[in-house]
Design an enzyme around this catalytic site. Sequence first.
Site, mmCIF file in Angstrom:
data_model
loop_
_atom_site.group_PDB
_atom_site.id
_atom_site.type_symbol
_atom_site.label_atom_id
_atom_site.label_comp_id
_atom_site.label_asym_id
_atom_site.label_seq_id
_atom_site.Cartn_x
_atom_site.Cartn_y
_atom_site.Cartn_z
ATOM 1 N N ARG A 143 0.404 -1.481 -0.009
ATOM 2 C CA ARG A 143 0.067 0.143 -0.066
ATOM 3 C C ARG A 143 0.653 1.202 -0.086
ATOM 4 N NH1 ARG A 143 -3.561 -2.817 4.890
ATOM 5 N NH2 ARG A 143 -1.207 -3.031 5.464
ATOM 6 N N GLU A 144 2.370 0.852 0.275
ATOM 7 C CA GLU A 144 3.087 2.245 0.445
ATOM 8 C C GLU A 144 3.840 2.109 -0.935
ATOM 9 O OE1 GLU A 144 5.269 2.836 4.090
ATOM 10 O OE2 GLU A 144 3.051 1.790 5.282
ATOM 11 N N MET A 145 4.873 1.570 -0.722
ATOM 12 C CA MET A 145 5.935 1.486 -2.098
ATOM 13 C C MET A 145 6.326 0.544 -2.386
ATOM 14 S SD MET A 145 9.140 4.041 -0.018
ATOM 15 C CE MET A 145 9.833 5.036 -1.157
#
Lengths: 345, 538
Positions: A143-145
């Site tokens: 969900r981030e990188m």
Amino acid sequence: MNRLKQLVLLPILVLALYGIFYYVEKSSANQYSNTEVQNFIYKSSTIEPLEVPSDLDRRKAFLGRELFSDKRLSKGNQVSCHSCHSFEIGGADGRQFSVGVDGKLGIVNAPTVFNSAKNFKQFWNGREEDLFGQIDGPIHDPREMGTTWDEIVEKLKADQMMVLLFNEIFDAEISKDRIIGALVEFETALVTEDSPFDLFLKGDHDALTESQIAGFRKFETYGCVACHQGQNIGGNMFLSMGVAFNYFAERGGYFESDVGRFVVTGQEHDRHVFKVPSLRNVQLTAPYFHDGSEPSLENAVRKMARYQLGRKLPKEDIKDITEFLKSLTGKKPKILSEAYESVKK
Amino acid sequence: MNPLKSRNKTIFTIISILIIFALGFIYSRSSVSDITVHSKILHTLEQSKIANHDLNENVLRLKTFLLQSYDPLVRDVGKQLSLCKRLHSDPTYESLRREQTLPLLNDYCQFLKEKADLIERYKTQHSILRNSMKYLPIVVKHFSDTKYSDTTHSLFSNVILYNFDRSEDLVDNIYELLRKLPKKLSNKKDNEMMESLRLHVNLIVNYSVTRATLEEKILSSLVIVKLEHLVNQYLDWYQVRQNRGISYHFVLVFVCFGLGLWVVIIFKRLQSLTDDLHDLNANLEMKVAKRTKELSEAMSKLEDSQTVLTQSAKMTALGEMAGGIAHEINTPLSAILMNAEMLMDRADQASPELIRKRTEAIVKIVARVSKIIMGLKRFSRNADDAERSRVLVQTIVDDTLTLCSEKFKSHSVNLEIKLDRSDLTVLCVPEHISQVLLNFLNNSLYALKDTDAISDKWISIHASKQDDQVEISVTDAGTGLPESIQAKLMQPFFTTKPPGVGTGLGLSISKGIVEQSGGEMFYDKRCPNTRFVIRLPA
């Protein structure tokens, strides 16, 4: 005969008294050395001014600065660290939940990167001991990188400029550990010095307004300072969200992230327990709480007083405390404005 | 001792290898651990102790509100944990992670982590409790002028007491007092305050229990005990190892000393051996030279004696002949004397014919004597350097017989000469062959002259041509020689004659002479009589 006796005894008496006084004075002076007394005072102080660590490797930090804004650290070159930890928005992104790769949303509010090295543990639930371990989190989180170190290293190695930079600074090729080392060095340098309150603590009594000084007194007397203390005004202990009242029931519904530290330890007493966040630059890092549910600082203060202290604060007190909190906004870290060339030599 | 024997060599190699292994083993055990590492380990352990002490001190400060910030606690815990981590993974502290100490180290780290967790919880409880304790007097003060004043005051004092003495009675008492207070109040402010009172009293009662237990757990944590254990175990191990190392060191020194001594002894021995070898070599050369010299001297002596012997053999033969020659000459001399006396006696009355007849006889006899003397002269001449020439066998035989024919006659031995052809020639030095023949004839005569066993005494000389060789044989009436004598016949100094009579060299020299002339000489075994044969190139 009597006079002679007096003549002899008197000086002896005087000498003896002098001796006793001298001895007492000396022994009492020995009881506490200066440093011990200072130590005592230091250990009792609740909040201390921020300091930039003196043993920084500037060159590494500058490389870290480059990497921090490098979108190649994410899947498909979509986001960088800076995307969610903007230097313009107090080291955070002003959103309730940050937007990662492919437009996915996070599940907790992004904490500020400023002064993060001074937190005793990393993440809201404190699952990592330090920034070295923290970086793995967002890098791998889909969900981030949503990427891997192998991919990042490969991408960076294709860039001649990066290869040269790493060669110059580490005298070695690009690797996971060196990227992390540079990033952590940079983040350690992200200290917001000289906030008005720090200046006040250092002795500049004009640095705060009347309202702010009153706010600090109330911050202490209401007991906010029981948890938000230390150099970072927070970030050195865990506390359950909702000591006095059930925060989650009143907010409505449970989310995945609400279990807090329970995820890490599996202990029942760690359910809903979070790291107490730093209040430095709090004015800039709205929205507030781990769920990013409160956009207003005043409301945040009110909610904290209710759920954590079990107190209802008068409006003027909330206002004063908010004013005080605004005095915690420091100057932008120097490293952000310094030019790389000036240190290169 | 012979160190070069291959079996000894193998044993020597095996012993050397064993010694090297033993030395390696002793050396590995003798290594005394590095003092800097040891002091580093002790230093780190001491630091851990100090950090633990600081931590405990800070916990106590916290309890008495002398400590406001948690930063020192965080720092102390962090320091102790990082020290623990270092003990666990840094290669410098390898010796702390051995069989005996690793469980202790793990124990210590485990307890430390537990303690750190306890401290985290303690911080939480402490903050909450602190705020509530601060707020409670404000609430109590709010009700001080109302009818609830007594109840709230006693509630407050009970709560304060409970902080120090957590007895069940006090809890009951507190809840009893809480029940006495009204649930709802008409005044809104009072109502809020009453709610706060209940809330915070409950909080304090709950949290002071947990805080107290946590406090007890933290301060009675076995971290320091485990650490002491670890330190003691490590020091024990270090001491044992040090002692062992030192004793092995001594052993090593002694063994090395012994080996050194041994090597010196072996070296000395080898040196003396090589010295001996040197001497031997030098002596050997000297001895060889000496022996060679002796040998060559003996050789020349032998050669000298050979010539002497040859000469003496010749003399012997001459001596033997002398009798014969005397006889040979004596007979014609007496004939001459007789003729001369007759002439002297009848000088007056002698007819010229008689004179002529007698003088003729004298001349004839003198000529014969002269011929004998010529033969003798020829024989006695040392013919070593003489050239070989082609000579008639008849001549050789005649020359030989002129020297001895009288002797045979006197011993009544028949001499028979039989030549296949009168023109047989041989290539030789005639004097030599004469000597050989004379030798044979003398031997035969010696064998025949004094024996009565043989009535018919004869000697036969026979010459014949065989291919390109001429065979000359001398056979006598004897019945051959026994085998034991045959074998030694040609050896020098072998003789059957009594001492002083023969030299024992006759046949051996004859054989040498014949072979020198390119011929051969042997005793014919097949002949029933005694027969010697020489073969010479035609």
